[in-house]
Design a protein around this motif. Structure first.
Motif, mmCIF file in Angstrom:
data_model
loop_
_atom_site.group_PDB
_atom_site.id
_atom_site.type_symbol
_atom_site.label_atom_id
_atom_site.label_comp_id
_atom_site.label_asym_id
_atom_site.label_seq_id
_atom_site.Cartn_x
_atom_site.Cartn_y
_atom_site.Cartn_z
ATOM 1 N N VAL A 6 -2.598 5.294 2.334
ATOM 2 C CA VAL A 6 -2.803 4.523 1.104
ATOM 3 C C VAL A 6 -3.505 3.198 1.406
ATOM 4 N N LEU A 7 -3.034 2.474 2.418
ATOM 5 C CA LEU A 7 -3.659 1.196 2.763
ATOM 6 C C LEU A 7 -5.101 1.388 3.229
ATOM 7 N N GLY A 8 -5.344 2.423 4.020
ATOM 8 C CA GLY A 8 -6.701 2.687 4.494
ATOM 9 C C GLY A 8 -7.651 3.009 3.352
ATOM 10 N N LEU A 9 -7.193 3.832 2.400
ATOM 11 C CA LEU A 9 -8.043 4.179 1.255
ATOM 12 C C LEU A 9 -8.268 2.978 0.343
ATOM 13 N N ILE A 36 -5.309 5.861 10.526
ATOM 14 C CA ILE A 36 -4.865 5.098 11.702
ATOM 15 C C ILE A 36 -5.138 3.613 11.509
ATOM 16 N N PHE A 37 -6.309 3.276 10.975
ATOM 17 C CA PHE A 37 -6.614 1.872 10.686
ATOM 18 C C PHE A 37 -5.621 1.298 9.674
ATOM 19 N N GLY A 38 -5.243 2.093 8.678
ATOM 20 C CA GLY A 38 -4.263 1.651 7.692
ATOM 21 C C GLY A 38 -2.895 1.414 8.306
ATOM 22 N N ILE A 39 -2.488 2.296 9.216
ATOM 23 C CA ILE A 39 -1.215 2.113 9.914
ATOM 24 C C ILE A 39 -1.253 0.828 10.727
ATOM 25 N N LEU A 40 -2.348 0.593 11.434
ATOM 26 C CA LEU A 40 -2.488 -0.643 12.210
ATOM 27 C C LEU A 40 -2.476 -1.869 11.303
ATOM 28 N N GLY A 41 -3.090 -1.743 10.122
ATOM 29 C CA GLY A 41 -3.070 -2.839 9.158
ATOM 30 C C GLY A 41 -1.666 -3.133 8.665
ATOM 31 N N ALA A 42 -0.885 -2.080 8.439
ATOM 32 C CA ALA A 42 0.501 -2.274 8.006
ATOM 33 C C ALA A 42 1.316 -2.977 9.089
ATOM 34 N N ILE A 43 1.118 -2.581 10.326
ATOM 35 C CA ILE A 43 1.845 -3.205 11.437
ATOM 36 C C ILE A 43 1.443 -4.665 11.590
ATOM 37 N N ALA A 44 0.127 -4.926 11.551
ATOM 38 C CA ALA A 44 -0.353 -6.303 11.680
ATOM 39 C C ALA A 44 0.091 -7.154 10.490
ATOM 40 N N GLY A 45 0.044 -6.584 9.290
ATOM 41 C CA GLY A 45 0.482 -7.318 8.106
ATOM 42 C C GLY A 45 1.957 -7.654 8.150
ATOM 43 N N ASP A 101 8.474 -6.718 -1.938
ATOM 44 C CA ASP A 101 7.878 -7.726 -1.048
ATOM 45 C C ASP A 101 6.379 -7.835 -1.300
ATOM 46 N N TRP A 102 5.986 -8.466 -2.385
ATOM 47 C CA TRP A 102 4.562 -8.562 -2.732
ATOM 48 C C TRP A 102 3.784 -9.335 -1.683
ATOM 49 N N GLY A 103 4.379 -10.372 -1.127
ATOM 50 C CA GLY A 103 3.701 -11.144 -0.089
ATOM 51 C C GLY A 103 3.426 -10.320 1.150
ATOM 52 N N ARG A 104 4.420 -9.547 1.564
ATOM 53 C CA ARG A 104 4.252 -8.692 2.749
ATOM 54 C C ARG A 104 3.192 -7.632 2.485
ATOM 55 N N HIS A 105 3.204 -7.056 1.282
ATOM 56 C CA HIS A 105 2.202 -6.048 0.946
ATOM 57 C C HIS A 105 0.800 -6.648 0.903
ATOM 58 N N ALA A 106 0.690 -7.880 0.437
ATOM 59 C CA ALA A 106 -0.620 -8.553 0.418
ATOM 60 C C ALA A 106 -1.127 -8.755 1.846
ATOM 61 N N GLN A 110 -0.329 -6.943 4.423
ATOM 62 C CA GLN A 110 -0.679 -5.617 4.933
ATOM 63 C C GLN A 110 -2.050 -5.188 4.438
ATOM 64 N N LEU A 111 -2.337 -5.405 3.169
ATOM 65 C CA LEU A 111 -3.627 -5.006 2.618
ATOM 66 C C LEU A 111 -4.765 -5.816 3.215
ATOM 67 N N ILE A 112 -4.573 -7.112 3.353
ATOM 68 C CA ILE A 112 -5.605 -7.960 3.952
ATOM 69 C C ILE A 112 -5.874 -7.535 5.393
ATOM 70 N N ALA A 113 -4.804 -7.292 6.147
ATOM 71 C CA ALA A 113 -4.974 -6.847 7.536
ATOM 72 C C ALA A 113 -5.660 -5.487 7.584
ATOM 73 N N ALA A 114 -5.316 -4.589 6.664
ATOM 74 C CA ALA A 114 -5.948 -3.265 6.632
ATOM 75 C C ALA A 114 -7.433 -3.388 6.304
ATOM 76 N N VAL A 115 -7.800 -4.273 5.382
ATOM 77 C CA VAL A 115 -9.213 -4.463 5.045
ATOM 78 C C VAL A 115 -9.984 -4.930 6.275
ATOM 79 N N VAL A 116 -9.433 -5.898 6.986
ATOM 80 C CA VAL A 116 -10.105 -6.417 8.182
ATOM 81 C C VAL A 116 -10.222 -5.332 9.253
ATOM 82 N N ILE A 117 -9.139 -4.604 9.494
ATOM 83 C CA ILE A 117 -9.150 -3.581 10.546
ATOM 84 C C ILE A 117 -10.060 -2.419 10.174
#
Length: 92
Positions: A12-15, A34-43, A59-64, A66-73
């Motif tokens: 979901v995060l990757g898409l 895999i990039f989305g999983i890494l984004g979730a971990i980094a987020g 946890d809207w802040g945590r999800h934000a 995660q999404l920002i990290a997923a976009v970068v990754i």
């Protein structure tokens, strides 16, 4: 069950990250996951560092984070993937 959730959240995060990034991305679905999983971990790590790791409710802040990290990754990973594809095409 934890691995299944990690794969679903990563997908979901990757898409979502691919939808946010302008232009065409070249990475396949499995790599985007895999990039989305890494984004979730980094987020999660960034949220924990900022102090938003445990809140009541959603946890809207945590999800934000995660999404920002997923976009970068996804962005950086797709650039690396495209560069690797370009090198492989030049060799043949």
């Amino acid at each position: 069950m934890g691995w299944l959730w990690a794969i679903i959240v990563g997908l979901v995060l990757g898409l979502l990250a691919k939808a946010i990034i302008p232009g065409k991305q070249h990475s396949p679905l499995w790599l985007t996951t895999i990039f989305g999983i890494l984004g979730a971990i980094a987020g999660n790590a960034l949220a924990r560092a900022v102090g938003i790791d445990a809140t009541r409710g959603i946890d809207w802040g945590r999800h934000a984070f995660q999404l920002i990290a997923a976009v970068v990754i996804v962005f950086l990973g797709d650039m690396a993937y495209a560069a690797t594809l370009g090198r492989n095409k030049q060799r043949t």
